[in-house]
Design a protein around this motif. Structure first.
Motif: not given
Length: 430
Positions: A2-17, A252-262
């Motif tokens: 979700t892939a998907h790809i990928s996909r999922r949390s419905l959390l708030g914005l980091a910045g309202m601007g 460092g997997f707990l801090g790893a994102e899916y599509g980031s360079p690391d």
């Protein structure tokens, strides 16, 4: 993806601007006049190679053929997309055309009157699409979205790492998978890449194990009864914990994102791990995220999620979903016509040729060139049952709790019997 790809949390914005700027771009014009000036605001998550330029080219082609239409594209990373879409929909101002995985999330948008019923609009051509791909977008007999991609989650693996560890064939059972992890560690290889920070990749393991242990009926009953506190779901967590306890993931997997360079995809694409559990988009994202921009090429293989001894589920049941688009309630008149253009057989072949899309237009299947995607397509064709991603199949709050709870299991802060109680609490509140 979700892939998907990928996909999922419905959390708030980091910045309202940022959210405010995007909200200002929603609702692209008058919906009634097909010949007047129109702007289609299109949000999608194909924000990297190879699909980013393909979508851009198709939009330009449509603009050239329709000089009264402007397509404004907002490519977004998956998590950023979901957060900003949530803000937009809460404000009652969805984009004109936006990424959707169907299921419970789309149902909530339909109930809120945020998306169009496009059943009559697509009637002349919807028969060209795979019926199974349409299911998540068809609610109460009406069509609210169109899928451009269909696929399933499975294990992508590095053949060289398997050979080095003496693993002669992909694991067919959960016990064999755990044994393979031990062999890979003994050979000095990281067995599994995981994006722990993103949470949704971890839910794939728990969901698949629940399917293999309890069968598809267990997942259906959980939705109907709003109860995940059952032996089958607890057992799914216990089996997953067997893997977690082997410490199979990259540093460092707990801090790893899916599509980031690391992140998870880059770890696989750079040859840094032997396996990842991911959707049909994995080879393309591995390649685009890798240092070489090519991934590991023909060293990459695919196998379906293994069976669990004694489980009520069958190994040929597939878990996954597709990618599609829904049409916002105030979308201009040309939006569905533009969507039709994206789904034409020639354009579906172009998308399939990238390796990032498994087409939903039946006549475009010959556009699948990647050998691994051909394996995925064959696995789907022979699937005995299908389950949509749990964080899309269930109401958004339940799906988010599943992701959060499984992440707690991965991190070791909650036990299998605790997470099913937390999920059930949220389910009963809906």
């Amino acid at each position: 993806m979700t892939a998907h790809i990928s996909r999922r949390s419905l959390l708030g914005l980091a910045g309202m601007g940022t959210g405010a700027l995007l909200l200002g771009a929603c609702g692209g014009g008058e919906s009634g006049d097909p010949d007047g000036p129109q702007t289609i605001n299109w949000w999608h998550i194909q924000n990297t190679e190879p699909m980013l330029p393909v979508w851009a080219e198709m939009a330009k082609e449509y603009e050239t053929a329709h000089n009264n239409v402007k397509v404004e594209i907002q490519p977004l990373e998956n998590e950023a997309f979901k957060a900003k879409l949530t803000t937009a929909t809460q404000a009652g101002s969805p984009p004109d055309l936006f990424q959707s995985w169907g299921g419970g999330v789309l149902q909530q948008q339909v109930d809120a009157g945020l998306v169009k019923d496009i059943t009559k609009d697509v009637e002349p051509w919807v028969g060209e699409l795979l019926p199974a791909a349409l299911q998540p977008y068809t609610l109460d007999g009406k069509i609210y979205g169109i899928p451009f991609d269909i696929g399933m989650i499975g294990f992508w693996y590095n053949k060289d790492h398997f050979d080095k560890a003496g693993i002669t064939s992909p694991p067919a059972t959960w016990a064999a998978l755990l044994d393979a992890v031990g062999k890979l560690k003994a050979a000095g290889t990281v067995p599994v890449a995981l994006a722990g920070k993103d949470k949704w990749p971890g839910h794939y393991y728990w969901a698949y194990l629940a399917m293999r242990i309890g069968g598809l009926e267990a997942l259906k009953q959980a939705a109907e009864q709003k109860n995940f506190d059952t032996p089958d779901f607890v057992a799914a967590g216990e089996r997953f914990k067997e893997l977690i306890d082997l410490k199979p993931f990259q540093r460092g997997f707990l801090g790893a994102e899916y599509g980031s360079p690391d992140g998870q995809a880059a770890t696989m694409g750079n040859g840094g791990a032997a396996m990842e559990l991911m959707g049909q988009w994995a080879p393309a994202v591995q390649a685009s995220s890798s240092t070489s921009k090519k991934g590991i090429g023909d060293r990459l293989g695919f196998f379906t999620f293994p069976a669990v001894d004694g489980g009520k589920g069958v190994g040929t049941d597939a878990f996954g979903g597709g990618n599609g688009f829904a049409v916002g309630r105030n979308a201009p008149a040309s939006t569905v016509d533009f969507l039709r253009m994206l789904l034409e057989v020639g354009n579906q072949r172009r998308s399939a040729a990238t390796g990032a899309v498994l087409p939903t237009n039946k006549a475009a299947a010959d556009g699948i060139k990647d050998p691994n995607n051909q394996v995925v397509a064959a696995s789907l064709a022979s699937a005995t049952g299908f389950q949509l991603y749990l964080d899309q199949a269930y109401p958004p709050a339940v799906g988010q709790q599943i992701n959060d709870s499984v992440a707690e299991l991965v991190a070791g802060t909650k036990r299998p019997d605790q997470i099913v109680k937390d999920i059930t609490t949220v389910a009963k509140s809906q």
